[in-house]
Scaffold this motif. Sequence first.
Motif, PDB file in Angstrom:
ATOM      1  N   GLU A 136      38.568  34.971  43.187  1.00 51.77           N
ATOM      2  CA  GLU A 136      37.481  35.530  43.974  1.00 51.77           C
ATOM      3  C   GLU A 136      37.956  36.171  45.284  1.00 51.77           C
ATOM      4  N   GLU A 137      39.150  35.797  45.769  1.00 50.77           N
ATOM      5  CA  GLU A 137      39.643  36.362  47.014  1.00 50.77           C
ATOM      6  C   GLU A 137      40.480  37.620  46.803  1.00 50.77           C
ATOM      7  N   LEU A 138      40.761  37.929  45.552  1.00 51.44           N
ATOM      8  CA  LEU A 138      41.542  39.123  45.250  1.00 51.44           C
ATOM      9  C   LEU A 138      40.642  40.360  45.250  1.00 51.44           C
ATOM     10  N   GLU A 139      41.221  41.481  45.625  1.00 52.42           N
ATOM     11  CA  GLU A 139      40.492  42.735  45.549  1.00 52.42           C
ATOM     12  C   GLU A 139      40.236  43.072  44.078  1.00 52.42           C
ATOM     13  N   PRO A 140      39.000  43.431  43.719  1.00 60.31           N
ATOM     14  CA  PRO A 140      38.711  43.790  42.328  1.00 60.31           C
ATOM     15  C   PRO A 140      39.612  44.911  41.811  1.00 60.31           C
ATOM     16  N   THR A 141      39.902  45.889  42.681  1.00 58.10           N
ATOM     17  CA  THR A 141      40.764  46.986  42.244  1.00 58.10           C
ATOM     18  C   THR A 141      42.169  46.494  41.900  1.00 58.10           C
ATOM     19  N   ALA A 142      42.649  45.496  42.638  1.00 56.51           N
ATOM     20  CA  ALA A 142      43.974  44.927  42.363  1.00 56.51           C
ATOM     21  C   ALA A 142      43.977  44.207  41.025  1.00 56.51           C
ATOM     22  N   MET A 143      42.886  43.501  40.740  1.00 55.83           N
ATOM     23  CA  MET A 143      42.776  42.792  39.461  1.00 55.83           C
ATOM     24  C   MET A 143      42.773  43.767  38.293  1.00 55.83           C
ATOM     25  N   LEU A 144      41.989  44.818  38.428  1.00 57.98           N
ATOM     26  CA  LEU A 144      41.899  45.794  37.347  1.00 57.98           C
ATOM     27  C   LEU A 144      43.219  46.517  37.162  1.00 57.98           C
ATOM     28  N   GLU A 145      43.857  46.887  38.246  1.00 65.21           N
ATOM     29  CA  GLU A 145      45.149  47.564  38.165  1.00 65.21           C
ATOM     30  C   GLU A 145      46.174  46.694  37.453  1.00 65.21           C
ATOM     31  N   ALA A 146      46.193  45.405  37.776  1.00 70.22           N
ATOM     32  CA  ALA A 146      47.132  44.474  37.140  1.00 70.22           C
ATOM     33  C   ALA A 146      46.844  44.334  35.648  1.00 70.22           C
ATOM     34  N   LEU A 147      45.571  44.240  35.298  1.00 69.14           N
ATOM     35  CA  LEU A 147      45.190  44.112  33.890  1.00 69.14           C
ATOM     36  C   LEU A 147      45.633  45.328  33.084  1.00 69.14           C
ATOM     37  N   LEU A 148      45.326  46.509  33.597  1.00 73.77           N
ATOM     38  CA  LEU A 148      45.663  47.729  32.876  1.00 73.77           C
ATOM     39  C   LEU A 148      47.174  47.929  32.779  1.00 73.77           C
ATOM     40  N   PHE A 149      47.889  47.521  33.828  1.00 75.55           N
ATOM     41  CA  PHE A 149      49.341  47.632  33.815  1.00 75.55           C
ATOM     42  C   PHE A 149      49.943  46.696  32.772  1.00 75.55           C
ATOM     43  N   LEU A 150      49.451  45.461  32.732  1.00 75.33           N
ATOM     44  CA  LEU A 150      49.961  44.488  31.769  1.00 75.33           C
ATOM     45  C   LEU A 150      49.640  44.893  30.338  1.00 75.33           C
ATOM     46  N   SER A 151      48.469  45.474  30.135  1.00 73.09           N
ATOM     47  CA  SER A 151      48.067  45.871  28.794  1.00 73.09           C
ATOM     48  C   SER A 151      48.947  46.991  28.262  1.00 73.09           C
ATOM     49  N   GLY A 152      49.144  48.024  29.087  1.00 70.29           N
ATOM     50  CA  GLY A 152      49.924  49.167  28.631  1.00 70.29           C
ATOM     51  C   GLY A 152      49.186  50.029  27.622  1.00 70.29           C
ATOM     52  N   GLN A 153      47.983  49.608  27.260  1.00 67.54           N
ATOM     53  CA  GLN A 153      47.163  50.321  26.295  1.00 67.54           C
ATOM     54  C   GLN A 153      45.759  50.465  26.878  1.00 67.54           C
ATOM     55  N   PRO A 154      44.919  51.331  26.298  1.00 72.38           N
ATOM     56  CA  PRO A 154      43.532  51.383  26.753  1.00 72.38           C
ATOM     57  C   PRO A 154      42.858  50.035  26.525  1.00 72.38           C
ATOM     58  N   MET A 155      42.120  49.560  27.504  1.00 71.05           N
ATOM     59  CA  MET A 155      41.389  48.305  27.381  1.00 71.05           C
ATOM     60  C   MET A 155      39.899  48.589  27.280  1.00 71.05           C
ATOM     61  N   LYS A 156      39.273  48.036  26.250  1.00 73.99           N
ATOM     62  CA  LYS A 156      37.839  48.185  26.077  1.00 73.99           C
ATOM     63  C   LYS A 156      37.106  47.447  27.197  1.00 73.99           C
ATOM     64  N   LEU A 157      35.869  47.856  27.441  1.00 69.40           N
ATOM     65  CA  LEU A 157      35.072  47.211  28.478  1.00 69.40           C
ATOM     66  C   LEU A 157      34.906  45.724  28.194  1.00 69.40           C
TER      67      LEU A 157
END
Length: 211
Positions: free
Chosen positions: A11-32
């Motif tokens: 909850e203390e992390l910036e949402p944009t940082a969380m999303l950036e990390a998720l997309l980077f780790l995935s390396g693929q398009p992530m569905k909603l």
Amino acid sequence: MPSPCDTHQTEELEPTAMLEALLFLSGQPMKLAEIAAHTGWSIEQIQHTAHELQTLLSAENHGLTVLRVAGGYQLVTKPSLFERIQWVRTGTTELSPMALEVLAIVAFKQPITRAEIEKLRGVSSERILASLVQQGLVIDLGRRESPGRPILYGTSAYFLECIGMDSLADLAAHIPKSRADETQPTQLTLELKSEKVHKGETNGKVTESNE
């Protein structure tokens, strides 16, 4: 072990940082739905955060951007850097002009049967169509309720990833309005990357030709 959507720990992390990390780790398009499973966010929150991340990356002149593709989001290299980087993936094969022609017909005419494709091309397309299915660019959409119940073909989510588009509606937008009501088939040319889109190779495009 915490669940993927345990928001108490993030909850203390910036949402944009969380999303950036998720997309980077995935390396693929992530569905909603996939993003929601990891974050606990609503669809509206995901879309808002993706927009904020895209704005942030652009404002700070990063080499990455967020692309809406195949019904989800992907972290990719900015298209403007593609030519300068000159990154070429190995172990990939290019589609032949004939395969591109068949793929273009399927993309613009789907759902379509093999017989209809062959009528437009004037030659057998069985082997090419089978190859496109094997590569995951074309999929079986079911069968037409007509004599013989022929298979209906359409493009896949992977196809959308390859051309950097979010949906078939985006693809339809590339057809000139003046041709929307034409009954005569036109020859379509599809400029498709021969390899899967990955972190930045988003310069695939669709064009139409009368030649």
